[in-house]
Write a protein that holds these residues in place. Structure first.
Motif, PDB file in Angstrom:
ATOM      1  N   TYR A 275       9.577  17.872 -10.100  1.00 17.74           N
ATOM      2  CA  TYR A 275       9.261  18.955 -11.106  1.00 17.74           C
ATOM      3  C   TYR A 275       7.972  20.050 -10.116  1.00 17.74           C
ATOM      4  N   ARG A 276       7.513  19.182  -9.392  1.00 15.39           N
ATOM      5  CA  ARG A 276       6.444  20.109  -8.694  1.00 15.39           C
ATOM      6  C   ARG A 276       7.190  21.102  -7.520  1.00 15.39           C
ATOM      7  N   GLU A 277       8.164  20.730  -7.061  1.00 16.63           N
ATOM      8  CA  GLU A 277       9.063  21.171  -6.125  1.00 16.63           C
ATOM      9  C   GLU A 277       9.536  22.681  -6.984  1.00 16.63           C
ATOM     10  N   HIS A 278      10.119  22.168  -8.073  1.00 19.49           N
ATOM     11  CA  HIS A 278      10.768  23.198  -8.658  1.00 19.49           C
ATOM     12  C   HIS A 278       9.784  24.199  -9.236  1.00 19.49           C
ATOM     13  N   ALA A 279       8.540  23.722  -9.748  1.00 15.50           N
ATOM     14  CA  ALA A 279       7.390  24.787 -10.282  1.00 15.50           C
ATOM     15  C   ALA A 279       6.852  25.629  -8.959  1.00 15.50           C
ATOM     16  N   LEU A 280       7.024  24.955  -7.893  1.00 17.13           N
ATOM     17  CA  LEU A 280       6.503  25.896  -6.761  1.00 17.13           C
ATOM     18  C   LEU A 280       7.570  26.807  -6.336  1.00 17.13           C
ATOM     19  N   LYS A 281       8.581  26.606  -6.517  1.00 21.74           N
ATOM     20  CA  LYS A 281       9.688  27.684  -6.416  1.00 21.74           C
ATOM     21  C   LYS A 281       9.556  28.755  -7.389  1.00 21.74           C
ATOM     22  N   LEU A 282       8.896  28.328  -8.566  1.00 26.10           N
ATOM     23  CA  LEU A 282       8.886  29.291  -9.588  1.00 26.10           C
ATOM     24  C   LEU A 282       7.467  30.112  -9.481  1.00 26.10           C
ATOM     25  N   GLY A 283       6.778  29.850  -8.185  1.00 22.18           N
ATOM     26  CA  GLY A 283       5.686  30.777  -8.110  1.00 22.18           C
ATOM     27  C   GLY A 283       4.319  29.966  -8.647  1.00 22.18           C
ATOM     28  N   VAL A 284       4.372  28.699  -9.090  1.00 19.45           N
ATOM     29  CA  VAL A 284       2.954  28.332  -9.236  1.00 19.45           C
ATOM     30  C   VAL A 284       2.217  27.718  -8.081  1.00 19.45           C
ATOM     31  N   PRO A 285       1.097  27.938  -7.704  1.00 20.66           N
ATOM     32  CA  PRO A 285       0.421  27.671  -6.505  1.00 20.66           C
ATOM     33  C   PRO A 285       0.261  26.098  -6.301  1.00 20.66           C
ATOM     34  N   ASP A 286       0.305  25.546  -5.188  1.00 18.04           N
ATOM     35  CA  ASP A 286       0.219  24.036  -4.975  1.00 18.04           C
ATOM     36  C   ASP A 286      -1.384  23.677  -5.453  1.00 18.04           C
ATOM     37  N   THR A 287      -2.141  24.445  -5.437  1.00 16.97           N
ATOM     38  CA  THR A 287      -3.609  24.048  -5.924  1.00 16.97           C
ATOM     39  C   THR A 287      -3.591  23.900  -7.239  1.00 16.97           C
ATOM     40  N   ALA A 288      -2.486  24.381  -8.170  1.00 16.59           N
ATOM     41  CA  ALA A 288      -2.525  24.354  -9.647  1.00 16.59           C
ATOM     42  C   ALA A 288      -1.879  23.119 -10.050  1.00 16.59           C
ATOM     43  N   ILE A 289      -1.368  22.209  -9.234  1.00 16.83           N
ATOM     44  CA  ILE A 289      -0.102  21.147  -9.505  1.00 16.83           C
ATOM     45  C   ILE A 289      -0.971  19.925  -8.998  1.00 16.83           C
ATOM     46  N   LEU A 290      -1.059  18.673  -9.993  1.00 13.32           N
ATOM     47  CA  LEU A 290      -1.092  17.488  -9.598  1.00 13.32           C
ATOM     48  C   LEU A 290       0.063  16.625 -10.019  1.00 13.32           C
ATOM     49  N   VAL A 291       0.226  15.375  -9.073  1.00 17.43           N
ATOM     50  CA  VAL A 291       1.198  14.813  -9.316  1.00 17.43           C
ATOM     51  C   VAL A 291       0.947  13.443  -9.468  1.00 17.43           C
ATOM     52  N   GLU A 292       1.603  12.739 -10.710  1.00 19.60           N
ATOM     53  CA  GLU A 292       1.428  11.397 -11.036  1.00 19.60           C
ATOM     54  C   GLU A 292       2.773  10.709 -10.680  1.00 19.60           C
ATOM     55  N   PRO A 293       3.170   9.922  -9.687  1.00 16.21           N
ATOM     56  CA  PRO A 293       4.284   9.511  -9.319  1.00 16.21           C
ATOM     57  C   PRO A 293       4.766   8.068  -9.716  1.00 16.21           C
ATOM     58  N   THR A 294       3.848   7.308 -10.696  1.00 18.20           N
ATOM     59  CA  THR A 294       4.031   6.052 -10.877  1.00 18.20           C
ATOM     60  C   THR A 294       4.715   5.836 -12.457  1.00 18.20           C
ATOM     61  N   ALA A 295       4.362   6.595 -13.220  1.00 14.61           N
ATOM     62  CA  ALA A 295       4.767   6.155 -14.862  1.00 14.61           C
ATOM     63  C   ALA A 295       6.246   6.035 -14.943  1.00 14.61           C
ATOM     64  N   THR A 296       6.838   5.254 -15.790  1.00 14.49           N
ATOM     65  CA  THR A 296       8.118   4.814 -16.070  1.00 14.49           C
ATOM     66  C   THR A 296       8.281   4.898 -17.574  1.00 14.49           C
ATOM     67  N   ASN A 297       7.386   5.289 -18.283  1.00 12.02           N
ATOM     68  CA  ASN A 297       7.813   5.461 -19.730  1.00 12.02           C
ATOM     69  C   ASN A 297       6.694   6.422 -20.352  1.00 12.02           C
ATOM     70  N   THR A 298       6.990   6.806 -21.463  1.00 13.29           N
ATOM     71  CA  THR A 298       6.173   7.550 -22.358  1.00 13.29           C
ATOM     72  C   THR A 298       4.419   7.299 -22.082  1.00 13.29           C
ATOM     73  N   GLY A 299       4.391   5.954 -22.467  1.00 15.45           N
ATOM     74  CA  GLY A 299       2.889   5.549 -22.635  1.00 15.45           C
ATOM     75  C   GLY A 299       2.145   5.565 -21.150  1.00 15.45           C
ATOM     76  N   GLN A 300       2.938   5.172 -20.092  1.00 12.31           N
ATOM     77  CA  GLN A 300       2.294   5.261 -18.908  1.00 12.31           C
ATOM     78  C   GLN A 300       2.338   6.686 -18.455  1.00 12.31           C
ATOM     79  N   ASN A 301       3.086   7.625 -19.093  1.00 13.31           N
ATOM     80  CA  ASN A 301       2.840   9.095 -18.529  1.00 13.31           C
ATOM     81  C   ASN A 301       1.625   9.672 -19.045  1.00 13.31           C
ATOM     82  N   ILE A 302       1.042   9.037 -20.257  1.00  6.12           N
ATOM     83  CA  ILE A 302      -0.009   9.502 -20.710  1.00  6.12           C
ATOM     84  C   ILE A 302      -1.434   8.809 -20.130  1.00  6.12           C
TER      85      ILE A 302
END
Length: 220
Positions: free
Chosen positions: A77-104
């Motif tokens: 998702y981050r890579e896709h957003a960067l291609k669409l012009g979102v600056p890296d400084t405006a993105i945080l990545v949470e790479p561990t969640a495996t379900n909706t509860g963990q997403n939150i």
């Protein structure tokens, strides 16, 4: 062959799953990981429209995304957003969640660690996951306002994008089952299901659209 009645029932369930919120400025956006890059596109559009100054993408991998996103859903998702012009400084990545509860919960922990003040969240998901995401977020992060968003699609367009009508209906049915059983298990707030939507769900179950159902004792 999917019957006319099944499509009518699926449309009822599809419409119910969407919260029909009007997007508005929020503290940040959280894009929930999945197979669907439209989540990242919607987040990028919200950033470029000035609705949010920051985006969190959250998600590891599942059996349905591992081959497509070998580095993880949030990273893709981050890579896709960067291609669409979102600056890296405006993105945080949470790479561990495996379900909706963990997403939150994992996104909340990440933001607290980063010292980000959060009063409202633009919660971005697949169209048919809006209500589930909302009910989960309200349970796990009280005191924050959640505004749901997704790619603006009707059911036929979404089916075309996936290419498998039966699978899409199975997913709609599975998402509704979770809305019914998960509040009892403490995973989300209760959502009232209209009688006509529940009747549609029951007909779809009888018609065999059940591959995404979980046993009632399976945890989230």
């Amino acid at each position: 062959m999917i019957s006319v009645q099944a499509w009518e029932d699926a449309r009822l369930v599809w419409d119910y799953h969407q919260m029909h919120h009007v997007p508005k400025p929020c503290s940040l956006a959280i894009g929930l990981g999945s197979h669907d890059l439209s989540v990242a596109t919607t987040a990028a559009e919200a950033f470029k429209a000035g609705l949010v100054p920051l985006i969190v993408f959250t998600g590891a991998n599942s059996t349905t995304t591992r081959a497509r996103f070998p580095d993880g859903e949030a990273v893709a998702y981050r890579e896709h957003a960067l291609k669409l012009g979102v600056p890296d400084t405006a993105i945080l990545v949470e790479p561990t969640a495996t379900n909706t509860g963990q997403n939150i919960t994992c996104s909340r922990q990440l933001l607290e660690t980063a010292g980000v003040d959060v009063s409202s969240v633009l919660l971005i998901s697949k169209p048919y996951e809006q209500r589930r995401a909302y009910a989960t977020a309200r349970k796990l992060w009280p005191g924050v306002e959640f505004v749901c968003a997704s790619a603006p699609m009707e059911l036929p367009e979404y089916v075309d994008s996936i290419g498998d009508g039966r699978l899409v209906i199975d997913m709609l049915v599975g998402a509704l089952q979770r809305l019914v059983i998960y509040p009892q298990q403490g995973f989300m707030i209760k959502q009232e299901v209209p009688e006509n939507v529940m009747a549609a769900y029951e007909r779809l179950c009888r018609d065999g659209f059940t591959s995404r159902l979980v046993p009632t004792d399976t945890r989230h």
